[in-house]
Design a protein around this motif. Structure first.
Motif, mmCIF file in Angstrom:
data_model
loop_
_atom_site.group_PDB
_atom_site.id
_atom_site.type_symbol
_atom_site.label_atom_id
_atom_site.label_comp_id
_atom_site.label_asym_id
_atom_site.label_seq_id
_atom_site.Cartn_x
_atom_site.Cartn_y
_atom_site.Cartn_z
ATOM 1 N N UNK A 1 42.210 65.093 -11.843
ATOM 2 C CA UNK A 1 42.931 63.933 -11.324
ATOM 3 C C UNK A 1 41.956 62.793 -11.035
ATOM 4 N N UNK A 2 40.818 63.121 -10.427
ATOM 5 C CA UNK A 2 39.802 62.098 -10.153
ATOM 6 C C UNK A 2 39.267 61.505 -11.456
ATOM 7 N N UNK A 3 39.025 62.362 -12.455
ATOM 8 C CA UNK A 3 38.543 61.868 -13.750
ATOM 9 C C UNK A 3 39.558 60.951 -14.415
ATOM 10 N N UNK A 4 40.826 61.291 -14.269
ATOM 11 C CA UNK A 4 41.869 60.488 -14.892
ATOM 12 C C UNK A 4 41.919 59.091 -14.281
ATOM 13 N N UNK A 5 41.632 59.006 -12.996
ATOM 14 C CA UNK A 5 41.748 57.730 -12.304
ATOM 15 C C UNK A 5 40.431 56.983 -12.146
ATOM 16 N N UNK B 1 43.029 61.501 -21.468
ATOM 17 C CA UNK B 1 43.458 60.105 -21.580
ATOM 18 C C UNK B 1 44.967 59.944 -21.728
ATOM 19 N N UNK B 2 45.587 60.830 -22.484
ATOM 20 C CA UNK B 2 46.992 60.618 -22.835
ATOM 21 C C UNK B 2 47.949 61.664 -22.278
ATOM 22 N N UNK B 3 47.481 62.531 -21.357
ATOM 23 C CA UNK B 3 48.375 63.549 -20.800
ATOM 24 C C UNK B 3 48.154 63.676 -19.297
ATOM 25 N N UNK B 4 49.106 64.312 -18.641
ATOM 26 C CA UNK B 4 49.027 64.571 -17.211
ATOM 27 C C UNK B 4 47.803 65.444 -16.920
ATOM 28 N N UNK B 5 47.095 65.137 -15.861
ATOM 29 C CA UNK B 5 45.869 65.882 -15.542
ATOM 30 C C UNK B 5 46.153 67.342 -15.205
ATOM 31 N N UNK B 6 47.308 67.639 -14.596
ATOM 32 C CA UNK B 6 47.653 69.033 -14.285
ATOM 33 C C UNK B 6 47.907 69.836 -15.557
ATOM 34 N N UNK B 7 48.601 69.223 -16.527
ATOM 35 C CA UNK B 7 48.821 69.884 -17.815
ATOM 36 C C UNK B 7 47.485 70.113 -18.517
ATOM 37 N N UNK B 8 46.608 69.123 -18.458
ATOM 38 C CA UNK B 8 45.288 69.259 -19.080
ATOM 39 C C UNK B 8 44.514 70.418 -18.455
ATOM 40 N N UNK B 9 44.606 70.551 -17.135
ATOM 41 C CA UNK B 9 43.925 71.653 -16.460
ATOM 42 C C UNK B 9 44.489 72.992 -16.909
ATOM 43 N N UNK C 1 32.381 64.898 -19.687
ATOM 44 C CA UNK C 1 32.574 63.946 -20.786
ATOM 45 C C UNK C 1 33.776 64.346 -21.638
ATOM 46 N N UNK C 2 33.818 65.614 -22.052
ATOM 47 C CA UNK C 2 34.931 66.078 -22.888
ATOM 48 C C UNK C 2 36.260 65.967 -22.146
ATOM 49 N N UNK C 3 36.260 66.273 -20.849
ATOM 50 C CA UNK C 3 37.490 66.215 -20.064
ATOM 51 C C UNK C 3 38.017 64.793 -19.946
ATOM 52 N N UNK C 4 37.125 63.855 -19.701
ATOM 53 C CA UNK C 4 37.540 62.457 -19.568
ATOM 54 C C UNK C 4 38.241 61.990 -20.844
ATOM 55 N N UNK C 5 37.697 62.349 -21.981
ATOM 56 C CA UNK C 5 38.316 61.976 -23.259
ATOM 57 C C UNK C 5 39.627 62.747 -23.445
ATOM 58 N N UNK C 6 39.640 64.021 -23.056
ATOM 59 C CA UNK C 6 40.795 64.880 -23.284
ATOM 60 C C UNK C 6 42.001 64.576 -22.419
#
Length: 137
Positions: free
Chosen positions: A84-88, A25-33, A18-23
């Motif tokens: 990446x899956x969460x982002x999409x 939203x506005x950035x690249x998934x690799x950077x978020x990781x 849940x937190x990741x999906x919200x986190x």
């Protein structure tokens, strides 16, 4: 006690999704990781220093170190693909499909670790697999 720890792991894994999906939203998934990993490193090293576990560093064997490295590589790749899956996709579909890892783990533990696979374990793994496949289509 392991059952309590496993349940807590499941609760925190759910919160992670849940937190990741919200986190992301506005950035690249690799950077978020990468940001997530940095925070995890701070947290875990803080715990290691607090508990005094650093004294064990000198006694870690090459075998142990190798498998911790392999585990880290697998974890990193898992997180990159998961984010990446969460982002999409929808978290309500991504998270259960990700839990196919449970069924895969059961099979790998049976093959490589020679762990027993009783009826309940096999049936549970098959149900998880069926549920994940249902969500894929």
């Amino acid at each position: 006690m392991w059952k309590l720890y496993a349940l807590l792991a499941a609760v925190f894994a759910a919160l992670t999704a849940i937190f990741s999906k919200v986190g992301i939203r506005d950035i690249d998934s690799n950077l978020a990781t990468a940001i997530r990993v940095a925070f995890i490193m701070l947290l875990t090293w803080g715990i290691v220093f607090y508990t005094g576990a650093t004294k064990e560093l000198k006694s870690i064997s090459g075998h142990t170190f190798l498998f911790l490295l392999l585990s880290a590589l697998a974890t990193g790749l898992s997180w990159l693909f998961y984010f990446k899956a969460l982002q999409e996709g929808d978290v309500s579909k991504v998270a259960p499909i990700d839990k196919l890892s449970v069924a895969i783990t059961i099979v790998l533990a049976f093959i490589f670790l020679k762990e027993p696979a009783d009826f309940k374990t096999i049936a549970g793994g098959l149900m998880i697999t069926a549920g994940s496949i249902l969500l894929l289509f």
